[in-house]
Design an enzyme around this catalytic site. Structure first.
Site, mmCIF file in Angstrom:
data_model
loop_
_atom_site.group_PDB
_atom_site.id
_atom_site.type_symbol
_atom_site.label_atom_id
_atom_site.label_comp_id
_atom_site.label_asym_id
_atom_site.label_seq_id
_atom_site.Cartn_x
_atom_site.Cartn_y
_atom_site.Cartn_z
ATOM 1 N N HIS A 92 1.478 -8.720 -3.818
ATOM 2 C CA HIS A 92 0.428 -7.736 -3.541
ATOM 3 C C HIS A 92 1.128 -6.402 -3.310
ATOM 4 O O HIS A 92 1.452 -6.035 -2.181
ATOM 5 C CB HIS A 92 -0.367 -8.159 -2.300
ATOM 6 N N GLU A 120 2.112 -10.063 0.174
ATOM 7 C CA GLU A 120 2.437 -8.634 0.160
ATOM 8 C C GLU A 120 3.937 -8.458 0.415
ATOM 9 O O GLU A 120 4.638 -9.410 0.787
ATOM 10 C CB GLU A 120 1.621 -7.878 1.231
ATOM 11 N N ASP A 146 0.858 -1.196 0.000
ATOM 12 C CA ASP A 146 0.000 0.000 0.000
ATOM 13 C C ASP A 146 0.894 1.245 0.000
ATOM 14 O O ASP A 146 2.110 1.151 0.095
ATOM 15 C CB ASP A 146 -0.946 -0.003 1.212
HETATM 16 O O1 9MR Z 1 -3.830 -3.536 -0.045
HETATM 17 C C1 9MR Z 1 -4.086 -3.670 1.352
HETATM 18 C C2 9MR Z 1 -2.868 -4.215 2.040
HETATM 19 O O2 9MR Z 1 -1.793 -3.324 1.936
HETATM 20 C C3 9MR Z 1 -3.167 -4.571 3.493
HETATM 21 O O3 9MR Z 1 -2.086 -5.274 4.072
HETATM 22 C C4 9MR Z 1 -4.414 -5.418 3.576
HETATM 23 C C5 9MR Z 1 -4.819 -5.751 4.997
HETATM 24 O O4 9MR Z 1 -5.111 -4.633 5.728
HETATM 25 O O5 9MR Z 1 -5.487 -4.793 2.924
HETATM 26 C C6 9MR Z 1 -5.272 -4.565 1.547
HETATM 27 O O6 9MR Z 1 -6.352 -3.899 1.025
HETATM 28 C C7 9MR Z 1 -7.498 -4.668 0.807
HETATM 29 C C8 9MR Z 1 -8.551 -4.291 1.811
HETATM 30 O O7 9MR Z 1 -8.160 -4.599 3.125
HETATM 31 C C9 9MR Z 1 -9.858 -4.963 1.511
HETATM 32 N N1 9MR Z 1 -10.265 -4.676 0.157
HETATM 33 C C10 9MR Z 1 -9.284 -5.075 -0.861
HETATM 34 C C11 9MR Z 1 -7.988 -4.346 -0.611
HETATM 35 C C12 9MR Z 1 -6.966 -4.666 -1.691
HETATM 36 O O8 9MR Z 1 -6.851 -6.027 -1.901
HETATM 37 O O1 9MR Z 2 2.628 -6.831 9.246
HETATM 38 C C1 9MR Z 2 1.316 -6.614 9.762
HETATM 39 C C2 9MR Z 2 0.835 -7.888 10.385
HETATM 40 O O2 9MR Z 2 1.609 -8.222 11.506
HETATM 41 C C3 9MR Z 2 -0.636 -7.763 10.750
HETATM 42 O O3 9MR Z 2 -1.108 -9.006 11.192
HETATM 43 C C4 9MR Z 2 -1.425 -7.283 9.540
HETATM 44 C C5 9MR Z 2 -2.913 -7.104 9.805
HETATM 45 O O4 9MR Z 2 -3.126 -6.096 10.703
HETATM 46 O O5 9MR Z 2 -0.905 -6.051 9.080
HETATM 47 C C6 9MR Z 2 0.412 -6.136 8.642
HETATM 48 O O6 9MR Z 2 0.833 -4.882 8.256
HETATM 49 C C7 9MR Z 2 0.266 -4.316 7.088
HETATM 50 C C8 9MR Z 2 -0.126 -2.890 7.462
HETATM 51 O O7 9MR Z 2 -1.177 -2.922 8.372
HETATM 52 C C9 9MR Z 2 -0.482 -2.063 6.235
HETATM 53 N N1 9MR Z 2 0.530 -2.112 5.256
HETATM 54 C C10 9MR Z 2 0.820 -3.461 4.831
HETATM 55 C C11 9MR Z 2 1.320 -4.272 5.989
HETATM 56 C C12 9MR Z 2 1.774 -5.659 5.546
HETATM 57 O O8 9MR Z 2 0.706 -6.474 5.179
#
Ligand code: 9MR
Ligand code: 9MR
Length: 571
Positions: free
Chosen positions: A494, A549, A189
């Site tokens: 991702h 991701e 993101d």
């Molecule tokens: O792209 C988002 C990613 O960076 C985060 O780790 C993840 C979990 O919070 O969420 C992804 O975004 C998704 C969102 O939570 C739900 N709708 C689809 C988004 C893209 O796949």
């Molecule tokens: O790395 C994070 C992981 O420990 C958590 O379980 C997860 C859901 O909250 O989120 C991960 O971090 C994401 C962050 O919230 C948004 N940017 C992408 C990160 C990697 O997925």
């Protein structure tokens, strides 16, 4: 009509030329088989070398690039792993120390991907892993001169960021516009998060000091490559300078994050212009900021950047002062915000880390007291469990001798990791597959390399090399989890940049999060089936944010591990 036979034959010849497996008449699979799990890049000469076999055979062969069998070894007995749901046999070819390119064969019919045995085998990967941060830079054009075929226009200038309600106060009421440009995108993101920036930047700084000779000569071809600083510090400075803008100069508090209200779509950076906000000040952000700035201040001082070093320590002190006045402001995700929370609800590890960095810099009793009050035994670090970073700083500082007990605890933790590896059928040093499990493997490897530097005992180096083998293909999925590294490596992370740059090959050097079963329905479960076993539950699909991701805190220990291993072998 093309001659089908000829076309097929040509296809096979091409495949063989590409992958090096030969004896076409006997070949069942020309590509490396998932039944022979290896490190797809290769092994340093004096590193342990093992493969895992899922084929019933008592012997395996190692062939060189002339297709000659140079080694025949015995396979160990089958071992079942409940975390992968299958059994493997171990094939050890550590005895081979002649440089070259090899393949492993079983029953003269199934072969592995080709791999190298040589020193310096990871130098390209070490560059790529670090250069991934250049590609993650926010708000700058990624130029083809530096980026090669991966280039795009800047997005997110972040020069008019709004103060969100949750962060508003008298001096900066809601809607105040501030400037907070630069830094790295956190992950797939486009957000920028202080808590996660802290551990990521610190880990790069640590590699710059503990693997100093390696980084001194590394040239990444980034815009700063011609200056006096090693590229790893230039890159770390990109994020440090952004972090410095996240502190409110009026009170020393640090904003938890800078993001849009919701995650934006999978578009290029320059195609998004949703308003960005700084959201809530938190104690975790202040302490992670303070610790990272104090550590950075030391490194900059050593490099002769006195003014910058002084400024960093001043800002660190301001953040610390704020935290003393606001000791338990936890991050609470506001209702209108849905980007990553990085919510951390236990802060004694953050207190410990910051106090340790301050104590090294100042020697003041007040920080020693905080260290003693908040001490916990070392564990493998993650973004919300950071005290081990403070332990590492202390043990690699001039104050090491005063912390002999702590060193014992640190070594005991690493010894436990070694034991885990030995007992694991897959030789994995982790037995919990959390979100970002690959970063746990990389962090475990980093701890072992530090144990090696502290003790000089090669068993720690060898065990760290085993962790890199896991990341580069010798795992239950058969994938090398680093983009661009290995014939069967992650291709569809991702990651919004990778998805939008118009280039088929993924930007190289990114570590995918890796197997876990935290979220099973990130992709449409009708279309994507994931293994129910935690160690195997990974898909190379863009939709799989929980397994595929990329993130700055995952790449940083990879940088440390791969640089340290390349630097420490030959031994
Ligand atoms: O792209 C988002 C990613 O960076 C985060 O780790 C993840 C979990 O919070 O969420 C992804 O975004 C998704 C969102 O939570 C739900 N709708 C689809 C988004 C893209 O796949
Ligand atoms: O790395 C994070 C992981 O420990 C958590 O379980 C997860 C859901 O909250 O989120 C991960 O971090 C994401 C962050 O919230 C948004 N940017 C992408 C990160 C990697 O997925």
């Amino acid at each position: 009509m093309p001659n089908l036979k000829l076309v097929t034959k040509l296809f096979f010849i091409l495949l063989l030329a590409q992958y090096g497996c030969s004896t076409p008449t006997k070949i069942k699979k020309q590509n490396g088989s998932d039944d022979i799990l290896i490190n797809q890049i290769g092994y340093p000469l004096n590193a342990p070398k093992i493969a895992l076999l899922r084929i019933d055979a008592d012997e395996f062969q190692l062939k060189n690039s002339d297709d000659k069998t140079v080694f025949t070894g015995k396979c160990n007995d089958w071992k079942f792993w409940e975390l992968s749901g299958d059994s493997v046999r171990l094939a050890d070819f550590s005895a081979i120390t002649v440089p070259g390119e090899y393949t492993i064969w079983v029953n003269d019919s199934v072969c592995s991907w080709p791999f190298k045995i040589e020193n310096g085998v990871y130098s390209e990967l070490a560059d790529a892993a670090l250069k991934s941060y250049y590609y993650a830079r926010c708000g700058v054009d990624i130029d083809s001169f530096y980026g090669g075929k991966w280039h795009w226009q800047a997005g997110h200038p972040d020069t008019s960021v709004m103060v969100h309600t949750s962060a508003a106060d008298k001096t900066r009421p809601e809607g105040t516009v501030i400037s907070s440009p630069g830094g790295w995108y956190d992950a797939g993101d486009y957000g920028k998060y202080i808590v996660n920036s802290g551990i990521s930047t610190y880990t790069l700084l640590l590699s710059s000091t503990l693997n100093a000779e390696f980084h001194e000569v590394q040239n990444l071809n980034i815009p700063e490559s011609e200056n006096e600083l090693p590229d790893i510090l230039d890159e770390a400075l990109v994020n440090l300078k952004w972090m410095m803008t996240m502190q409110d100069p009026n009170d020393g508090g640090v904003y938890h994050k800078l993001t849009t209200k919701n995650f934006v779509g999978f578009v290029a950076p320059s195609e998004t212009n949703e308003q960005r906000y700084v959201v809530q000040k938190s104690t975790a952000a202040a302490l992670d900021f303070a610790a990272t700035m104090a550590a950075a201040s030391r490194v900059m001082e050593q490099k002769g950047l006195k003014e910058l070093s002084k400024k960093m320590m001043e800002q660190a002190q301001e953040a610390w002062n704020w935290a003393i006045l606001n000791p338990d402001v936890l991050y609470r995700q506001p209702q209108d915000i849905s980007t990553g929370a990085y919510g951390d609800y236990s802060l004694s590890d953050e207190w410990f880390w910051a106090a340790a960095e301050f104590y090294i810099n100042t020697g003041k009793r007040q920080f020693l007291d905080k260290i003693l009050v908040n001490y916990q035994k070392p564990v493998t670090p993650t973004w919300n469990t950071v005290h081990t970073l403070g332990v590492i700083s202390l043990l690699t500082s001039e104050k090491r001798d005063d912390f002999a007990e702590m060193e014992k605890d640190f070594m005991a933790h690493v010894d436990l990791l070694l034991k885990k590896e030995q007992l694991s059928p897959y030789h994995a040093s982790i037995d919990k597959f959390a979100w970002g499990s690959n970063s746990d493997v990389a962090n475990v490897g980093m701890l072992k390399l530090i144990a090696y530097q502290l003790s000089g005992d090669k068993k720690y180096l060898d065990s760290a090399s085993n962790d890199l083998d896991y990341i580069l293909g010798r795992n239950a999925t058969g994938f090398s989890f680093v983009t661009g590294s290995g014939p069967k490596s992650t291709r569809n992370p991702h990651n919004r940049i990778v998805a939008s740059d118009g280039v088929e090959d993924p930007v190289p050097g990114f570590l995918a999060g890796g197997p876990n079963i935290s979220v099973m329905n990130d992709c449409d479960p009708k279309e994507v089936v994931r293994s129910p076993y935690p160690a195997a539950s990974y898909v190379d699909k863009e939709c799989s944010y929980s397994t595929n991701e990329t993130a700055i805190n995952w790449n940083a220990p990879l940088v440390f591990l791969v640089s340290g291993i390349d630097y420490c072998y030959p031994q």
